[in-house]
Enzyme design. Structure first.
Site, PDB file in Angstrom:
ATOM      1  N   GLU A  35      42.107 -14.327  15.334  1.00 18.20           N
ATOM      2  CA  GLU A  35      41.349 -13.268  14.787  1.00 18.20           C
ATOM      3  C   GLU A  35      39.924 -12.984  15.502  1.00 18.20           C
ATOM      4  O   GLU A  35      38.885 -12.936  15.016  1.00 18.20           O
ATOM      5  CB  GLU A  35      40.796 -13.393  13.317  1.00 18.20           C
TER       6      GLU A  35
HETATM    7  C1  TNX Z   1      43.313 -15.387   8.265  1.00 23.33           C
HETATM    8  S1  TNX Z   1      45.013 -16.959   9.400  1.00 23.33           S
HETATM    9  C2  TNX Z   1      42.695 -16.298   8.861  1.00 23.33           C
HETATM   10  C3  TNX Z   1      41.602 -17.045   7.944  1.00 23.33           C
HETATM   11  C4  TNX Z   1      41.508 -16.826   6.618  1.00 23.33           C
HETATM   12  C5  TNX Z   1      42.662 -16.173   6.092  1.00 23.33           C
HETATM   13  C6  TNX Z   1      42.917 -15.886   4.693  1.00 23.33           C
HETATM   14  C7  TNX Z   1      44.146 -17.204  10.457  1.00 23.33           C
HETATM   15  C8  TNX Z   1      44.489 -18.008  11.540  1.00 23.33           C
HETATM   16  N1  TNX Z   1      42.844 -16.850   9.959  1.00 23.33           N
HETATM   17  O1  TNX Z   1      40.261 -17.084   8.954  1.00 23.33           O
HETATM   18  O2  TNX Z   1      40.890 -17.507   5.820  1.00 23.33           O
HETATM   19  O3  TNX Z   1      43.337 -15.231   7.021  1.00 23.33           O
HETATM   20  O4  TNX Z   1      44.140 -15.933   4.280  1.00 23.33           O
END
Ligand code: TNX
Length: 483
Positions: free
Chosen positions: A293
């Protein structure tokens, strides 16, 4: 039993009964495993249960054939005693977790209970389907103390989990001491989601955790999330920012707004120090560099960043682990890519790209394996961006066939991540983890032929009384006929 063993046969005319004069026999090097089993059974049975060299009423032997593998074991319970045989300490430990589940639930109690302490006669021959069976705990969004994490380790180790991925840094908090960059924890670790006091692990704390995990045959996989999810670091050191201006600490739960500065040398001097110090405290071979992300890192910069960060992980003798986004660029040999997609074709293509480069995969499909997703609409805790994840939904999938165009041989195993945006204490953690984690643990351990929701439901129901005895705040999912 969960996970269901590879092979089990009942000995219908045999019952083992643990009596007050029972002994535990073990070879010297395996003494700790026997001591820990004895300590628990002494608490609940009140028996003396001396641990002695060699054989006993319960015999633990690590002199089994190599063919049992690193984690395999054989167990026999009959009227004369119980024998667990493995080729390694780890295998022996896994066998002991099986024995604990064969005993009555009250054997897990912390105070003396009435017998009888019977085990139905059986022979078991068992070894795991996958070598990587993990759980992740996000200690950044909310901090969990060493004692809380130890309790978490106690519980997950009952289901033969063998990796603990600690998400040690994110926008809301930096949780591991780095001597060369002390403000990371002093400032960056001072808060958590909601603005309350955070916390961090000193080097001694962290070593204690790693050691405790190792005593449960669990390897810690530390994650330092980069280049996004870095607000806590950026807030601690102005020079890590574009324009040398540090942002404030962040205590809400948006994602994707922070980024290391990709074209500054100091970014890599920083990561060199961080990865060196974290690697020094990591007996396992994996160091997770995040990579998820990174929405505010321009993609061309992201692609330039990941190989440089990965090189530093390799420099300190570790294999790279990262979320599946990292597979968009070149990966060093031995990389493990963690798939967290749902049915999103873009994520599936990245998984495929990872494998084409020779990487292997750990599967954490968010709509199945994410322990922070709500069970149903009314679940008071958790998120639901990946959908609702009922107990059946989390159990009913096959790691070997989840991803199209990925051969089964590229799958190292499974991991259930627990993000803690909405979870600020251990009771809430337990509520999200139980009863879903045992299902993921079974997908990682048991043979494909054993995976069946209908029989799993019944076996899961039998865990309820154990969790009651252990004081676990599990969710009594209506899908299950709890006893
Ligand atoms: C996505 S999944 C994220 C996290 C969040 C999560 C909440 C991922 C690799 N990154 O930063 O905490 O969703 O479900």
């Amino acid at each position: 039993m969960i996970p269901q063993p590879t092979a089990q046969q009942a000995l219908p005319d045999e019952t083992f009964t643990l009596l007050s004069d029972a002994t535990i026999g073990v070879d010297e090097q395996m003494q700790t495993i026997a001591d820990n089993l004895a300590a628990q059974l002494r608490r609940s049975t009140g028996f003396a249960l001396p641990v002695q060299q060699g054989t006993g009423t319960i015999t633990l032997s690590a002199n089994g054939p190599e063919s049992l593998g690193a984690e395999g074991y054989e167990l026999r319970a009959d009227a004369s005693g119980v024998t667990i045989t493995a080729a390694t300490a780890e295998g022996l430990f896994r066998g002991v977790t099986t024995l604990r589940q064969l005993l009555p639930a009250k054997a897990e109690a912390g105070s003396e209970q009435d017998g009888p302490w019977e085990v139905a006669g059986t022979t078991i021959s068992d070894s795991p389907r996958y070598g990587y069976r993990g759980v992740m705990l996000d200690v950044s969004r909310h901090f969990f103390t060493v004692d809380q994490v130890k309790h978490f380790i106690d519980l997950v180790s009952l289901y033969k989990i063998n990796r603990l991925h600690l998400h040690l840094s994110d926008d809301q908090g930096w949780r591991i001491q780095v001597d060369t960059w002390p403000r990371l924890t002093e400032h960056g670790g001072s808060q958590q989601v909601g603005g309350s006091a955070g916390g961090y692990y000193t080097k001694a704390d962290y070593a204690d955790l790693v050691q405790y995990a190792a005593e449960h045959y669990i390897t810690v996989v530390p994650e330092i999330d980069t280049p996004g999810h870095t607000n806590a670091a950026l807030a601690s050191y102005p020079e890590l920012n574009k324009g040398d201006q540090a942002p404030d600490l962040y205590t809400e739960t948006e994602v994707g707004f922070s980024s290391l500065t990709i074209d500054k040398d100091v970014t890599y001097a920083f990561l060199d120090d961080v990865f060196r110090e974290v690697a020094e405290q990591t007996p396992g071979d994996l160091l997770h560099l995040g990579g998820d992300e990174a929405h505010s890192t321009p993609h061309s910069e992201y692609l330039a960043f990941v190989p440089k960060a990965a090189e530093l992980v390799v420099k300190y003798g570790k294999r790279v682990m990262g979320w599946h986004e990292i597979a968009d660029g070149p990966l060093p040999a031995g990389t493990v890519v963690q798939y967290w997609g749902t049915e999103d074709p873009k994520a599936q293509v990245l998984a495929q790209q990872a494998v084409e480069q020779g990487a292997t995969l750990v599967l954490s499909p968010a709509n199945r394996a994410y322990l922070d997703m709500k069970y149903h609409e009314e679940t008071p805790l958790g998120l639901q961006w990946a959908g609702l994840v009922s107990v059946e939904q989390s159990y009913s999938w096959n790691p070997a066939t989840l991803l199209p165009n990925v051969p089964a041989s590229a799958i190292d195993g499974v991991e259930a991540p627990l993000w803690t945006e909405t979870l600020d204490d251990l009771e809430k953690v337990e509520f999200m983890v139980f009863p879903r984690l045992p299902g993921i643990a079974e997908l990682g351990w048991s043979p494909e032929s054993a995976l069946d929701w209908t029989t799993y439901r019944d076996r899961l129901a039998e865990q309820g009384p154990r969790w009651e005895v252990l004081g676990v705040n599990f969710y009594r999912a209506p899908e299950i006929d709890w006893r």
